[in-house]
Design a protein around this motif. Structure first.
Motif, PDB file in Angstrom:
ATOM      1  N   GLU A  59       0.797  -1.230   0.000  1.00  0.00           N
ATOM      2  CA  GLU A  59       0.000   0.000   0.000  1.00  0.00           C
ATOM      3  C   GLU A  59       0.829   1.279   0.000  1.00  0.00           C
ATOM      4  OE1 GLU A  59      -2.690  -0.245   3.326  1.00  0.00           O
ATOM      5  OE2 GLU A  59      -2.587  -2.423   3.235  1.00  0.00           O
ATOM      6  N   PRO A  85      -7.316  -1.350  -8.860  1.00  0.00           N
ATOM      7  CA  PRO A  85      -6.681  -1.818  -7.619  1.00  0.00           C
ATOM      8  C   PRO A  85      -6.928  -3.308  -7.394  1.00  0.00           C
ATOM      9  CG  PRO A  85      -8.027   0.148  -7.251  1.00  0.00           C
ATOM     10  CD  PRO A  85      -8.383  -0.368  -8.601  1.00  0.00           C
ATOM     11  N   HIS A  91      -7.836   0.418  -3.044  1.00  0.00           N
ATOM     12  CA  HIS A  91      -8.070   1.862  -3.113  1.00  0.00           C
ATOM     13  C   HIS A  91      -8.647   2.355  -1.787  1.00  0.00           C
ATOM     14  CE1 HIS A  91      -8.806   5.769  -4.585  1.00  0.00           C
ATOM     15  NE2 HIS A  91     -10.083   5.620  -4.908  1.00  0.00           N
ATOM     16  N   TRP A  97      -3.318   4.761  -4.690  1.00  0.00           N
ATOM     17  CA  TRP A  97      -3.919   5.246  -5.931  1.00  0.00           C
ATOM     18  C   TRP A  97      -4.201   6.736  -5.898  1.00  0.00           C
ATOM     19  CZ3 TRP A  97      -3.075   2.587  -9.952  1.00  0.00           C
ATOM     20  CH2 TRP A  97      -2.875   1.211  -9.833  1.00  0.00           C
ATOM     21  N   GLU A  98      -4.408   7.291  -4.721  1.00  0.00           N
ATOM     22  CA  GLU A  98      -4.499   8.750  -4.621  1.00  0.00           C
ATOM     23  C   GLU A  98      -3.148   9.376  -4.954  1.00  0.00           C
ATOM     24  OE1 GLU A  98      -7.051  10.596  -4.281  1.00  0.00           O
ATOM     25  OE2 GLU A  98      -8.478   8.966  -3.967  1.00  0.00           O
ATOM     26  N   ARG A 101      -2.725   9.191  -8.722  1.00  0.00           N
ATOM     27  CA  ARG A 101      -3.605  10.140  -9.416  1.00  0.00           C
ATOM     28  C   ARG A 101      -3.052  11.556  -9.382  1.00  0.00           C
ATOM     29  NH1 ARG A 101      -9.921   9.440  -8.559  1.00  0.00           N
ATOM     30  NH2 ARG A 101      -9.385   9.791  -6.371  1.00  0.00           N
ATOM     31  N   LEU A 113     -11.050   3.752 -10.801  1.00  0.00           N
ATOM     32  CA  LEU A 113     -11.110   3.741  -9.346  1.00  0.00           C
ATOM     33  C   LEU A 113     -12.535   3.791  -8.811  1.00  0.00           C
ATOM     34  CD1 LEU A 113      -8.109   6.160  -8.627  1.00  0.00           C
ATOM     35  CD2 LEU A 113      -8.106   3.662  -8.818  1.00  0.00           C
ATOM     36  N   VAL A 132     -13.602  -2.470  -8.204  1.00  0.00           N
ATOM     37  CA  VAL A 132     -12.610  -1.751  -7.409  1.00  0.00           C
ATOM     38  C   VAL A 132     -12.654  -2.256  -5.974  1.00  0.00           C
ATOM     39  CG1 VAL A 132     -11.839   0.503  -6.602  1.00  0.00           C
ATOM     40  CG2 VAL A 132     -12.840   0.279  -8.893  1.00  0.00           C
ATOM     41  N   THR A 134     -11.854  -1.732  -2.208  1.00  0.00           N
ATOM     42  CA  THR A 134     -11.551  -0.621  -1.302  1.00  0.00           C
ATOM     43  C   THR A 134     -11.022  -1.118   0.041  1.00  0.00           C
ATOM     44  OG1 THR A 134     -13.862  -0.591  -0.587  1.00  0.00           O
ATOM     45  CG2 THR A 134     -13.229   0.902  -2.376  1.00  0.00           C
TER      46      THR A 134
END
Length: 377
Positions: A59, A85, A91, A97-98, A101, A113, A132, A134
């Protein structure tokens, strides 16, 4: 529609059993596999590469590790890369992923996402339905939403997801479990899956691509090193699914019994024949049973551990043959001195049994072989 299906790149993966120099080689190979995927797409006339999760192995990769796969994809501007993901890089707010982005992404890299249909061809006749994750594990089916997802009538629907359609080992309820008939329920022309690290065709419309580089000694058989080229003539046509070899390294587990110099000859030939032309691309986990006299043990260490071990990418040995020492062997240490006394004491401990026996045998073995080499030098 023709595309390449891949998954489980796991960039930044740490191989805890490997020394630092081998670790770097294995990590680099996972990046090089991205370039081979791009070249495969070019050769096969594919326009898109679908990556079904676990692009990163964890992560919170370093900034360099975060950017490395993106730069590899940037080298193929004619391809569209679709990423979702997985359970390793799920995510979450302020997660990996943030961070991705917020970077300046290549125009051809598309992050998916949120679970919603996206047109992926200019004519909007092909729609991608990305699932996705999470969280690392969820008890709900991450593809359930696809059944009700709206797309234009007559459009080709392709699902992209990360999870299990059956319990791949282990007891109890499998997380991220996907209905095996999801393509039928959701009207999918194809469901591209990630999570299982080997190629696995689930049905005519559903498959796991496997990781492009095998990543462990326990991944025998279809344990990775592949990617799929998928061709679909129309929304209702049965896909043509063709595996292609992508991986550079081969992994082997061997268990041998060695009791003589002839057995050493046989083992050396067997190891060298694994891939005589590219021995440096071979990793071997070798477990050896048996008993060797001092001269043979010295030959074993020089020829197998030393010579062949240097030719392989990695020779992992958790189990060695036992050293059988005679009075003549012990006499080679001399009648006095620290080395002789140490050898005698280790011999006593190795014959006495008890918790120190195994360590004493190993220490005596190392001492005897090193002393033998010193005498020959």
């Amino acid at each position: 529609m023709r595309f390449v299906h891949s998954s489980d790149w796991q960039i930044g993966k740490t191989f805890n059993f490997a020394p630092d120099d081998v670790l770097h080689i294995l990590q680099q190979a996972r990046l090089d596999a991205i370039s081979r995927l791009g070249n495969l797409a070019r050769e096969q006339g594919a326009s898109d590469v679908l990556v079904a999760g676990d692009i990163y192995d964890y992560e919170s990769p370093s900034d360099r590790t975060l950017r490395q796969p993106l730069e590899r994809m940037r080298q193929f501007p004619e391809l569209r890369w679709h990423l979702i993901p997985g359970n390793h890089d799920f995510h979450q707010p302020n997660g990996v992923w943030e961070r991705v982005r917020r970077l300046t992404l290549p125009e051809t890299v598309r992050l998916h996402l949120s679970p919603e249909p996206v047109a992926i061809t200019p004519d909007e006749q092909v729609w991608l339905l990305p699932s996705v994750l999470t969280r690392r594990h969820t008890t709900s089916d991450p593809t359930l939403w696809m059944d009700e997802a709206a797309t234009p009538e007559g459009a080709m629907r392709i699902g992209l997801a990360h999870g299990s359609v059956r319990e791949f080992g282990g007891d109890g309820e499998q997380p991220n479990l996907i209905a095996i008939d999801r393509p039928v329920r959701a009207g999918l022309a194809y469901l591209a899956l990630g999570d299982w690290h080997g190629f696995n065709r689930i049905s005519d419309r559903c498959a796991y691509s496997g990781t492009p580089e095998t990543d462990g000694f326990d991944k025998g058989g279809d344990g990775g090193g592949s990617a799929l080229v998928v061709s679909i003539e129309g929304p209702n046509a049965v896909p043509d699914i063709t595996p292609h070899r992508i991986g550079h390294f081969s992994w082997h587990t061997m268990q041998e019994t060695v009791t003589s110099s002839e057995d050493i000859d046989t083992l050396e030939n067997r190891l060298r024949s694994l891939d005589a032309q590219k021995l440096s691309s071979v990793l071997v986990w070798l477990k050896v049973e048996g008993h060797l006299a001092l001269d043979d043990m010295t030959a074993f260490e020089e020829r197998i551990v030393g010579d062949v071990g240097a030719g392989l990418c990695l020779l992992r040995m958790d189990q060695m043959p036992d050293l059988v020492t005679s009075h003549a062997d012990l006499a080679t240490f001399g009648e006095a001195g620290v080395v002789s006394r140490a050898a005698g004491r280790l011999q006593e401990l190795s014959e006495a049994g008890g918790p120190q026996q195994q360590h004493a045998r190993a220490a005596l073995q190392r001492l005897a072989v090193l002393w033998q080499k010193e005498k020959r030098a």
